[in-house]
Design a protein around this motif. Structure first.
Motif, short mmCIF file in Angstrom:
data_model
loop_
_atom_site.label_atom_id
_atom_site.label_comp_id
_atom_site.label_asym_id
_atom_site.label_seq_id
_atom_site.Cartn_x
_atom_site.Cartn_y
_atom_site.Cartn_z
N LEU A 96 7.87 -3.67 11.89
CA LEU A 96 6.54 -4.22 12.15
C LEU A 96 5.69 -3.20 12.89
N ASP A 97 4.51 -2.93 12.36
CA ASP A 97 3.55 -2.04 13.04
C ASP A 97 2.59 -2.93 13.81
N LYS A 98 2.91 -3.15 15.09
CA LYS A 98 2.17 -4.11 15.89
C LYS A 98 0.70 -3.72 16.10
N ASP A 99 0.43 -2.43 16.14
CA ASP A 99 -0.93 -1.97 16.41
C ASP A 99 -1.91 -2.35 15.30
N ILE A 100 -1.41 -2.49 14.07
CA ILE A 100 -2.31 -2.81 12.96
C ILE A 100 -2.00 -4.18 12.36
N SER A 101 -1.26 -4.99 13.11
CA SER A 101 -0.96 -6.36 12.71
C SER A 101 -1.71 -7.34 13.60
N PHE A 156 0.85 -1.19 0.00
CA PHE A 156 0.00 0.00 0.00
C PHE A 156 0.88 1.25 0.00
N THR A 157 0.67 2.12 -0.95
CA THR A 157 1.28 3.44 -0.91
C THR A 157 0.22 4.40 -0.37
N VAL A 158 0.48 4.97 0.80
CA VAL A 158 -0.49 5.83 1.46
C VAL A 158 -0.34 7.26 0.94
N LYS A 159 -1.46 7.94 0.77
CA LYS A 159 -1.43 9.32 0.29
C LYS A 159 -0.64 10.20 1.26
N PRO A 160 0.10 11.18 0.74
CA PRO A 160 0.85 12.08 1.63
C PRO A 160 -0.06 12.75 2.66
N GLY A 161 0.37 12.70 3.92
CA GLY A 161 -0.41 13.31 5.00
C GLY A 161 -1.57 12.48 5.50
N HIS A 162 -1.73 11.26 5.00
CA HIS A 162 -2.88 10.42 5.38
C HIS A 162 -2.49 9.22 6.23
N GLU A 163 -1.25 9.16 6.69
CA GLU A 163 -0.80 7.96 7.41
C GLU A 163 -1.62 7.72 8.68
N MET A 164 -1.88 8.76 9.45
CA MET A 164 -2.64 8.58 10.70
C MET A 164 -4.04 8.05 10.41
N GLN A 165 -4.71 8.61 9.40
CA GLN A 165 -6.06 8.16 9.06
C GLN A 165 -6.04 6.71 8.56
N PHE A 166 -5.02 6.37 7.77
CA PHE A 166 -4.88 5.01 7.27
C PHE A 166 -4.73 4.02 8.42
N ARG A 167 -3.86 4.33 9.37
CA ARG A 167 -3.62 3.43 10.49
C ARG A 167 -4.86 3.32 11.38
N GLU A 168 -5.52 4.44 11.63
CA GLU A 168 -6.72 4.41 12.47
C GLU A 168 -7.83 3.62 11.79
N GLY A 169 -7.91 3.70 10.46
CA GLY A 169 -8.90 2.92 9.73
C GLY A 169 -8.65 1.43 9.86
N ILE A 170 -7.39 1.02 9.77
CA ILE A 170 -7.07 -0.40 9.92
C ILE A 170 -7.32 -0.86 11.36
N LYS A 171 -7.02 0.00 12.33
CA LYS A 171 -7.31 -0.36 13.73
C LYS A 171 -8.80 -0.64 13.91
N TRP A 176 -8.34 -14.94 10.33
CA TRP A 176 -7.19 -14.55 9.51
C TRP A 176 -6.12 -13.86 10.36
N THR A 177 -4.85 -14.11 10.02
CA THR A 177 -3.73 -13.43 10.69
C THR A 177 -2.86 -12.76 9.62
N TRP A 178 -2.19 -11.69 10.03
CA TRP A 178 -1.38 -10.93 9.07
C TRP A 178 -0.35 -10.08 9.80
N ARG A 179 0.64 -9.63 9.05
CA ARG A 179 1.63 -8.66 9.54
C ARG A 179 1.63 -7.46 8.60
N LEU A 180 1.67 -6.27 9.18
CA LEU A 180 1.79 -5.05 8.39
C LEU A 180 3.11 -4.38 8.75
N TRP A 181 3.95 -4.22 7.73
CA TRP A 181 5.28 -3.67 7.89
C TRP A 181 5.35 -2.27 7.28
N SER A 182 5.97 -1.36 7.99
CA SER A 182 6.17 0.01 7.51
C SER A 182 7.57 0.11 6.90
N ARG A 183 7.63 0.48 5.62
CA ARG A 183 8.94 0.62 4.97
C ARG A 183 9.64 1.87 5.48
#
Length: 255
Positions: free
Chosen positions: A246-251, A41-56, A69-76
């Motif tokens: 690893l972004d543990k909060d959204i994994s 996923f390439t997140v829109k500039p300035g939208h990272e907080m909204q993206f993460r809160e949406g996944i939470k 289902w289980t998954w890992r979300l990694w932040s580059r």
């Protein structure tokens, strides 16, 4: 891909799917490892907080609905754009036929709270290569991922070299550190292989370890090292690497 869209309703993407050179060459000789779906996923500039809160919010809904289902979300950590990579293991292709009612119950959250913040999304399938990989579960919150795109002339040499080098390292009493994956679907810019090395934290990356080619030279001599190194380099069209956290909060690595 169907399995991913059952969980996170991502942007509609046109993906070019083809069997890669590397996976075709090894398919008949190597034991089959599990599949891993990789969505970038390439997140829109300035939208990272909204993206993460949406996944939470989606994650909470999914768990509340008893999703499996289980998954890992990694932040580059480097490179262009704000990129997250979702990785999810699958035992086989048959899992793509399954539907997930728990995911369906949370689709509107994905559409309203996640999709608007995504600039681009791509999905591919990779397959674990057990014969040349660490056999223990991946640990640590930091990974370095090295990608290899093979050329059409000498690409077949790469895995031959990797196998020989790992045998040399085994005889020297050294553990296999990496987790190798071949790409079984790809677009024109995709790699053929990638290898993952895990670290407990960023500080662990400061620990100096003996290099692969140093070990090879020490065990079998400079001439053999030069031979293997030349064969490896001749197999590549290009290579690159990134570090991910690893972004543990959204994994959800386990249920």
């Amino acid at each position: 891909m169907k399995r991913i869209s059952n969980y996170l309703v991502i942007l509609t993407m046109g993906l070019i799917l083809n069997w890669t050179l590397g996976s075709t060459l090894t398919a008949q000789t190597e034991p089959l490892g599990h599949l891993m779906s990789v969505t970038e996923f390439t997140v829109k500039p300035g939208h990272e907080m909204q993206f993460r809160e949406g996944i939470k919010a989606w994650k909470a809904c999914y768990i509340e609905n008893k999703g499996e289902w289980t998954w890992r979300l990694w932040s580059r950590q480097q490179g262009e754009g704000n990129v997250y990579v979702l990785a999810s293991d699958m035992a086989n292709w048959a899992e793509m036929d399954k539907t997930d009612e728990s995911g369906k119950n949370c689709q509107m959250l994905a559409m309203n709270l996640i999709n608007p913040h995504i600039e681009k999304a791509t999905n591919h399938m990779t397959r674990f290569q057990p014969g040349i990989s660490n056999s223990n579960p991946l640990e640590g919150e930091i990974i370095r991922v090295s990608f290899y795109k093979l050329n059409s002339i000498n690409g077949y040499k790469m895995m031959e070299v990797v196998k020989e080098v790992e045998e040399i390292r085994k005889k020297a009493g050294l553990d296999i550190r990496g987790y190798w994956y071949s790409w079984v679907t790809a677009d024109p810019e995709s790699p053929n292989y990638h290898v993952v090395t895990g670290f407990k934290d960023f500080a662990a990356m400061d620990v100096v370890q003996e290099g692969v080619w140093q070990t090879v030279e020490k065990e079998v001599g400079k001439a053999k090292r030069d031979e293997l190194q030349a064969a490896f380099r001749s197999s590549l069209e290009s290579s690159w690497n990134y570090v991910f956290k690893l972004d543990k909060d959204i994994s959800r690595p386990s249920k």
